[in-house]
Design an enzyme around this catalytic site. Sequence first.
Site, PDB file in Angstrom:
ATOM      1  N   HIS A 108      -4.480   1.516  80.954  1.00 14.43           N
ATOM      2  CA  HIS A 108      -3.902   1.102  79.676  1.00 14.43           C
ATOM      3  C   HIS A 108      -4.952   1.032  78.574  1.00 14.43           C
ATOM      4  CE1 HIS A 108      -0.570  -0.630  77.426  1.00 14.43           C
ATOM      5  NE2 HIS A 108      -1.388  -1.534  76.945  1.00 14.43           N
TER       6      HIS A 108
ATOM      7  N   HIS B 200       5.767  -0.961  75.550  1.00 10.01           N
ATOM      8  CA  HIS B 200       5.758  -2.250  76.244  1.00 10.01           C
ATOM      9  C   HIS B 200       6.772  -2.152  77.379  1.00 10.01           C
ATOM     10  CE1 HIS B 200       4.459  -6.648  75.599  1.00 10.01           C
ATOM     11  NE2 HIS B 200       3.399  -5.887  75.664  1.00 10.01           N
TER      12      HIS B 200
END
Length: 739
Positions: A49, A95
């Site tokens: 990430h 998200h």
Amino acid sequence: MIPNDVRITPELIAEHGLKPDEYQRILDLIGREPTLTELGIFSAMWNEHCSYKSSKKWLRTLPTTGPRVICGPGENAGVVDIGDGQAIIFKMESHNHPSYIEPHEGAATGVGGILRDVFTMGARPVAALNALRFGAPDHPRTRHIVSGVVAGIGGYGNSFGVPTIGGEVNFDPSYNGNCLVNAFAAGLADADKIFYSEAKGVGLPIVYLGSKTGRDGIHGATMASAEFGENSEEKRPTVQIGDPFSEKLLLEACLELMASGAVIAIQDMGAAGLTCSAVEMGAKGDLGVELDLDKVPCREDGMTAYEMMLSESQERMLMVLDPAKEKEAEAIFVKWGLDFAIIGKTTDDLRFRIKRHGQVMADLPIKDLGDQAPEYDRPWIAPVKPEPLDPSSVPAPNNIGEILVRMLGLPDMCSRRWVWEQYDHLIQGNTAIGPGGDAAVIRVERGPKGLAFTLDVTPRYCAADPREGGKQAVAECWRNLTAVGAEPLAITDNLNFGNPEKPDIMGQFVGCIEGIGDACRALDFPVVSGNVSLYNETNGKGILPTPAIGAVGLLDNFEERVTIAFKAEGEAIVLIGETKGHLGQSIYLRDIAGKTDDRSAPPPVDLAVERRNGDFVRAEIRAGRTTAVHDISDGGILVALAEMAMAGGIGASVKPETALPLHAWAFGEDQARYLVTMPENEAKAFIARAEKAGIPATRLGTTGGNELTLNGGVPISLAGIKAAHEGWLPAYMAAGAEL
């Protein structure tokens, strides 16, 4: 000696998402065993990430510069010049994992995070959009996730005060265990007053701003870098909790502080919280950072250094401040009721040093945390190129009108009104075109300009042919901006894929990147920001490749915009572009003919034709010679025609002249096409101009009445079409409420 009372075991290393060879790399870099806090810091900075270790090689191939680009990838968001001393700052970010575990909070904090990325750079947010992918409608969790995600997005955006003006919603079984929530935000700033994250100057105060730090979100970034298993529900504590009202205060305080000249560098605390923000600020400026965690405002007692460094509590910023303006800065934050604390300083030793209770808990080489992160050239397999589908091989329906009504009521084709009516799309008073069209448009204050926004991708195309799918996602964005009269400026990408350690999944990623790059170069449409979300898999089953594209366009005068709605009866309807009846990967083939395992090729994208057709349509719009424009995509010509009719409350009669099977003409999804209307007496001149430019232009029919008629057949009432189109989603969600 740094205290270390926790033994670093192989199990602990694996829990932190690090491979054995990555841990060995850490040992080689620091020359000793890390403390638990240091292990957590490396885990946060080296996960997928934050480090982009599987994708970085390929992201470098994308075009990122252009005459209007002020700042491309590498900062919090991209910055593009729109003239008159103004810039638009925008980005899209995922998200996904948090939104599956805790839909409301996961989606809400996704909105909060992307808004911070924008105002961290000195921009006031002016628009938000979202691209949402959910599981099959009959999956037991889908309604719950849809309800929570939409409420979370609406609750945060509405409370913060930004208009949510567009987006996408799709349903597919591949998202059953991994929904996608991709949030986009854009803000306006003065082009000469952009704020960056690079720290400058030794011995300067590092200031913590915003909400207090808690235990929410610890390991959020690490969770976003792994696939789900059976116990994904247990990860709920890693989902952050957002407060839009605190974020609004943070926005106003930051913009006021920026205007005071006190800010040297600023970074929001997003993924990996204090760790990532502090490391990025220092490393970019070739400076060390020393933090005293005793000074960090906490809302929970007894927090350890490990917890504080990895917390992803929301609505927080880190700033390097001009020491001469320290008191002025503190007064601004006291005024807005937010925490303000000097928690450290910049140093000249290139170390990342963390202290807690007077002890050094971490002491690491700051550049190595980012620059020495692993970078993989993962093995990949190029997908087999699919064969085109002969349209005559696809069964024809008995009644095209009935099929049109069915198609408009499908989960992937029905109205999204139930979703966007929960979003305030008019707040700030600048929305010129809201949700439901090709692109949303806002008015730019201080002049006549307008900005257009759209999000697009067709995952089934990407699964069948990643390169063509990547090209098509960019091309459809380009068409959607063109269809409202905007000049396409730049894009942001949100690349959602499965496990990159699987060569076939990595092959999808590479193909899509190649296609995106092809399209961006051909259309002069640079990539200025983006996000990669990998490991979107549950129990080894991945999502469809979903490289969502967000795009921004500019109108010199927002009054020159056009919409998809028919404006008057008796107007000419003209088709721009060539129709070949491509039914491969079409909605008709999948949902009407029932070919859910279709392996045929998606419609090819000819980028030179896209550019030529789009430039012509945009010029006609800007000359005031069109009354309505709609690009043709999912569902083909007849669906686009019905959408224009429903939007305007006016019917139409069309008579196609084609040698194709009628269902292939009606529902084929050929690219580079638009439906355009104009007054009847201007149609011949319009077609002549198109033909002179070498562009196929065909008179299809005329607007009028309250029905759609194809080839003089049985008319289809607009009321029936609209009932089917508007009915499915509210009924689906209401059925869940009754359970």
